[in-house]
Design an enzyme around this catalytic site. Structure first.
Site, mmCIF file in Angstrom:
data_model
loop_
_atom_site.group_PDB
_atom_site.id
_atom_site.type_symbol
_atom_site.label_atom_id
_atom_site.label_comp_id
_atom_site.label_asym_id
_atom_site.label_seq_id
_atom_site.Cartn_x
_atom_site.Cartn_y
_atom_site.Cartn_z
ATOM 1 N N HIS A 150 -24.071 60.049 43.893
ATOM 2 C CA HIS A 150 -24.392 58.984 44.848
ATOM 3 C C HIS A 150 -25.654 58.236 44.446
ATOM 4 O O HIS A 150 -26.376 58.637 43.541
ATOM 5 C CB HIS A 150 -24.559 59.576 46.253
ATOM 6 C CG HIS A 150 -25.662 60.580 46.366
ATOM 7 N ND1 HIS A 150 -26.995 60.225 46.479
ATOM 8 C CD2 HIS A 150 -25.639 61.937 46.380
ATOM 9 C CE1 HIS A 150 -27.731 61.323 46.565
ATOM 10 N NE2 HIS A 150 -26.937 62.373 46.499
ATOM 11 N N CYS A 166 -26.657 67.481 44.643
ATOM 12 C CA CYS A 166 -25.932 66.297 44.172
ATOM 13 C C CYS A 166 -26.573 65.694 42.933
ATOM 14 O O CYS A 166 -27.685 66.038 42.556
ATOM 15 C CB CYS A 166 -25.897 65.236 45.269
ATOM 16 S SG CYS A 166 -24.950 65.739 46.730
#
Length: 190
Positions: A150, A166
């Site tokens: 992301h 992440c």
């Protein structure tokens, strides 16, 4: 540098003084200190997709958590490299094969149960488009629960161990990857 007999010129003296004052700072900037990582272009050594996958399929994302880079190959073989943020610790890092199963523009963020346990003061949700949203402007959801590639609003995180699991990119770069990545794209974190 000696002028008019045995006297030193003003220019020579200023040059010497500047060198003496600046030398410690230059040496300190050149040498990595204990605990610091030296960041330079050598950290962007590239991988060959053939060393990790049998075919390009509809694209490949290869995230190197040590080098803090994401390599993206499209189905036609075009490759681009992006700097990333990576998980804070090896315990938060998942490695292996997965794939993109969903894509979202301006994704809503919810902390995982383990994040809430570590940080109970965090809000239960941050809506997409909010400048405090840690997922940035785009997110690629992986087949592993809670793992994403992301964007990030906090550009200081890129190139560092700063995430809860992440892989983060600059918003402009995740938007580019997002547009070029179909659902089903193969992913490997190493």
């Amino acid at each position: 540098m000696v002028s008019r007999g045995n006297k030193f010129s003003r220019r020579w003296f200023l040059s010497l003084a500047t060198t003496i004052v600046a030398a410690p700072a230059i040496v300190k900037a050149e040498a990595p200190s204990a605990g610091n990582v030296r960041r330079n272009t050598s950290s962007f050594a590239l991988h060959n997709w053939q060393d990790h996958f049998d075919s390009l399929g509809n694209g490949i994302l290869l995230s190197d958590t040590n080098r803090r880079t994401l390599q993206h190959w499209t189905a036609d073989g075009e490759m681009r490299v992006y700097p990333t943020s990576v998980p804070l610790t090896d315990e938060l890092t998942r490695r292996g094969y997965t794939e993109v199963v969903e894509k979202r523009e301006n994704p809503r963020w919810r902390p995982t149960p383990s994040m809430r346990e570590r940080n109970p003061e965090w809000p239960p949700v941050i809506e997409g488009g909010d400048p405090m949203n840690p997922l940035g402007t785009r997110a690629l959801y992986l087949s592993w629960t809670y793992y994403r590639i992301h964007g990030t609003q906090d550009t200081r995180k890129i190139g560092r161990r700063s995430s809860n699991g992440c892989i983060g990119l600059f918003n402009e770069q995740i938007e580019e990857v997002y547009d070029r990545t179909p659902i089903g794209t193969k992913v490997k974190l190493i």
